[in-house]
Design a protein around this motif. Structure first.
Motif, PDB file in Angstrom:
ATOM      1  N   GLU A  68      25.084 -23.758   5.278  1.00 18.30           N
ATOM      2  CA  GLU A  68      26.316 -23.080   4.900  1.00 18.30           C
ATOM      3  C   GLU A  68      27.441 -24.091   4.856  1.00 18.30           C
ATOM      4  O   GLU A  68      27.435 -25.091   5.587  1.00 18.30           O
ATOM      5  N   ARG A  69      28.392 -23.816   3.978  1.00 11.71           N
ATOM      6  CA  ARG A  69      29.621 -24.612   3.968  1.00 11.71           C
ATOM      7  C   ARG A  69      30.747 -23.598   4.160  1.00 11.71           C
ATOM      8  O   ARG A  69      31.344 -23.124   3.203  1.00 11.71           O
ATOM      9  N   PRO A  70      30.983 -23.256   5.404  1.00 14.11           N
ATOM     10  CA  PRO A  70      31.812 -22.063   5.670  1.00 14.11           C
ATOM     11  C   PRO A  70      33.297 -22.205   5.307  1.00 14.11           C
ATOM     12  O   PRO A  70      33.941 -21.217   4.993  1.00 14.11           O
ATOM     13  N   ASP A  71      33.821 -23.432   5.354  1.00  7.91           N
ATOM     14  CA  ASP A  71      35.276 -23.548   5.231  1.00  7.91           C
ATOM     15  C   ASP A  71      35.714 -24.704   4.358  1.00  7.91           C
ATOM     16  O   ASP A  71      36.850 -25.134   4.449  1.00  7.91           O
ATOM     17  N   GLY A  72      34.854 -25.235   3.541  1.00  8.72           N
ATOM     18  CA  GLY A  72      35.245 -26.315   2.642  1.00  8.72           C
ATOM     19  C   GLY A  72      35.231 -27.689   3.268  1.00  8.72           C
ATOM     20  O   GLY A  72      35.427 -28.682   2.565  1.00  8.72           O
ATOM     21  N   SER A  73      35.029 -27.777   4.591  1.00  6.97           N
ATOM     22  CA  SER A  73      34.908 -29.108   5.176  1.00  6.97           C
ATOM     23  C   SER A  73      33.621 -29.242   5.979  1.00  6.97           C
ATOM     24  O   SER A  73      32.941 -30.246   5.879  1.00  6.97           O
ATOM     25  N   ASN A  74      33.250 -28.227   6.739  1.00  7.51           N
ATOM     26  CA  ASN A  74      32.013 -28.296   7.508  1.00  7.51           C
ATOM     27  C   ASN A  74      30.802 -27.959   6.653  1.00  7.51           C
ATOM     28  O   ASN A  74      30.888 -27.180   5.695  1.00  7.51           O
ATOM     29  N   PHE A  75      29.679 -28.548   7.029  1.00  5.36           N
ATOM     30  CA  PHE A  75      28.407 -28.246   6.384  1.00  5.36           C
ATOM     31  C   PHE A  75      27.415 -28.062   7.526  1.00  5.36           C
ATOM     32  O   PHE A  75      27.205 -28.978   8.314  1.00  5.36           O
ATOM     33  N   THR A  76      26.876 -26.864   7.672  1.00  2.27           N
ATOM     34  CA  THR A  76      26.069 -26.566   8.862  1.00  2.27           C
ATOM     35  C   THR A  76      24.614 -26.318   8.508  1.00  2.27           C
ATOM     36  O   THR A  76      24.295 -25.818   7.415  1.00  2.27           O
ATOM     37  N   LEU A  77      23.754 -26.643   9.454  1.00  2.06           N
ATOM     38  CA  LEU A  77      22.336 -26.326   9.371  1.00  2.06           C
ATOM     39  C   LEU A  77      22.015 -25.416  10.542  1.00  2.06           C
ATOM     40  O   LEU A  77      22.284 -25.767  11.695  1.00  2.06           O
ATOM     41  N   LYS A  78      21.489 -24.248  10.241  1.00  2.00           N
ATOM     42  CA  LYS A  78      21.120 -23.310  11.295  1.00  2.00           C
ATOM     43  C   LYS A  78      19.603 -23.200  11.348  1.00  2.00           C
ATOM     44  O   LYS A  78      18.952 -23.054  10.300  1.00  2.00           O
ATOM     45  N   ILE A  79      19.079 -23.264  12.554  1.00  2.00           N
ATOM     46  CA  ILE A  79      17.664 -22.966  12.765  1.00  2.00           C
ATOM     47  C   ILE A  79      17.636 -21.697  13.580  1.00  2.00           C
ATOM     48  O   ILE A  79      18.158 -21.644  14.710  1.00  2.00           O
ATOM     49  N   ARG A  80      17.051 -20.652  13.019  1.00  2.00           N
ATOM     50  CA  ARG A  80      17.168 -19.306  13.577  1.00  2.00           C
ATOM     51  C   ARG A  80      16.415 -19.150  14.895  1.00  2.00           C
ATOM     52  O   ARG A  80      16.924 -18.627  15.861  1.00  2.00           O
ATOM     53  N   SER A  81      15.216 -19.607  14.946  1.00  2.00           N
ATOM     54  CA  SER A  81      14.382 -19.445  16.139  1.00  2.00           C
ATOM     55  C   SER A  81      13.592 -20.735  16.311  1.00  2.00           C
ATOM     56  O   SER A  81      12.565 -20.941  15.667  1.00  2.00           O
ATOM     57  N   THR A  82      14.113 -21.601  17.163  1.00  6.29           N
ATOM     58  CA  THR A  82      13.568 -22.962  17.222  1.00  6.29           C
ATOM     59  C   THR A  82      12.158 -22.984  17.798  1.00  6.29           C
ATOM     60  O   THR A  82      11.794 -22.174  18.664  1.00  6.29           O
ATOM     61  N   LYS A  83      11.398 -23.947  17.281  1.00  7.98           N
ATOM     62  CA  LYS A  83      10.037 -24.179  17.785  1.00  7.98           C
ATOM     63  C   LYS A  83      10.007 -25.579  18.383  1.00  7.98           C
ATOM     64  O   LYS A  83      10.872 -26.416  18.093  1.00  7.98           O
ATOM     65  N   LEU A  84       8.984 -25.832  19.180  1.00 15.94           N
ATOM     66  CA  LEU A  84       8.849 -27.165  19.782  1.00 15.94           C
ATOM     67  C   LEU A  84       8.832 -28.248  18.714  1.00 15.94           C
ATOM     68  O   LEU A  84       9.436 -29.317  18.892  1.00 15.94           O
ATOM     69  N   GLU A  85       8.162 -27.956  17.606  1.00 23.12           N
ATOM     70  CA  GLU A  85       8.019 -28.963  16.544  1.00 23.12           C
ATOM     71  C   GLU A  85       9.297 -29.199  15.747  1.00 23.12           C
ATOM     72  O   GLU A  85       9.331 -30.052  14.863  1.00 23.12           O
TER      73      GLU A  85
END
Lengths: 113, 113
Positions: A68-85
């Motif tokens: 997502e690029r929520p506000d024109g400056s940040n660029f985020t990566l979301k991992i919904r349910s993390t795994k060990l790998e």
């Protein structure tokens, strides 16, 4: 000199938790990328983003991942349910033009326990 | 799956020696090749963006050539210095999927004073 920044530098999370990795690309850049490097392995492409939408994604970038690029400056990566790998170093990069040299952030080390 | 290979995997040279290493990539479908230098505890830094067959680029003591017909690029370092010690990565982009980047495995160079 402008640079790409990433926060946090290190994130420890438990399996199944959601994490958000943050990046601030260089301000006049238009193309944004996330990569990861699992320890001892090569750098792997995750996703590219342009004009507020995903332009390309790899087979690694499944439904657990979103950007997502929520506000024109940040660029985020979301991992919904993390795994060990998912434990890896995650790099954000940006470039000014199509196919141009990419400027990398310092990375976020994600450790999933 | 794209194969982008780099050789050698690692290299030790004496200060003052010149050296070169190779990146090979699919020749049939080419858009651009990037070279990056990656020092320990830092983020990858772009060296060259190469797009045309026969391209030769130079930055100080480092230069690179590109042969898209046969699918390889060479990186040369003249008169290696200890500060050249780093991992050198090549990154391949296809046309169409120009925003998907496939990295090679890297060549780790150590220059011994």
């Amino acid at each position: 000199e402008p640079e790409v920044t990433q926060t946090p530098s290190h994130q420890v999370t438990q399996m199944g938790q959601e994490v958000i990795l943050r990046c601030v690309p260089i301000s006049n850049h238009l193309y944004f990328y996330w990569y990861r490097q699992i320890l001892g392995q090569k750098v792997e492409f995750l996703v590219s983003f342009y004009n507020n939408e995903i332009s390309e994604k790899s087979e690694i970038f499944d439904d657990q991942f979103s950007v997502e690029r929520p506000d024109g400056s940040n660029f985020t990566l979301k991992i919904r349910s993390t795994k060990l790998e998912d434990s890896a170093m995650y790099f954000c990069a940006s470039s000014e033009y199509k196919g141009g040299e990419q400027y990398f952030g310092p990375g976020t080390r994600l450790t999933v326990t | 799956i794209l194969n982008v290979e780099q050789s050698p995997q690692s290299l030790h040279v004496q200060e003052g020696d010149s050296t070169n290493f190779t990146c090979s990539f699919p020749s049939s479908n080419f858009y651009a090749l990037h070279w990056y230098r990656w020092e320990t505890a830092k983020s990858p830094e772009a060296l060259f963006v190469m797009t045309l067959n026969g391209d030769e680029k130079k930055k100080g003591r480092i230069s690179a050539t590109l042969n898209t017909k046969e699918g390889y690029s060479y990186l040369y370092i003249k008169g290696s210095q200890p500060e050249d010690s780093a991992t050198y990565l090549c990154a391949f982009m296809r046309p169409g999927g120009y925003q998907k980047v496939t990295f090679g495995t890297g060549t780790k160079l150590q220059v011994i004073p």
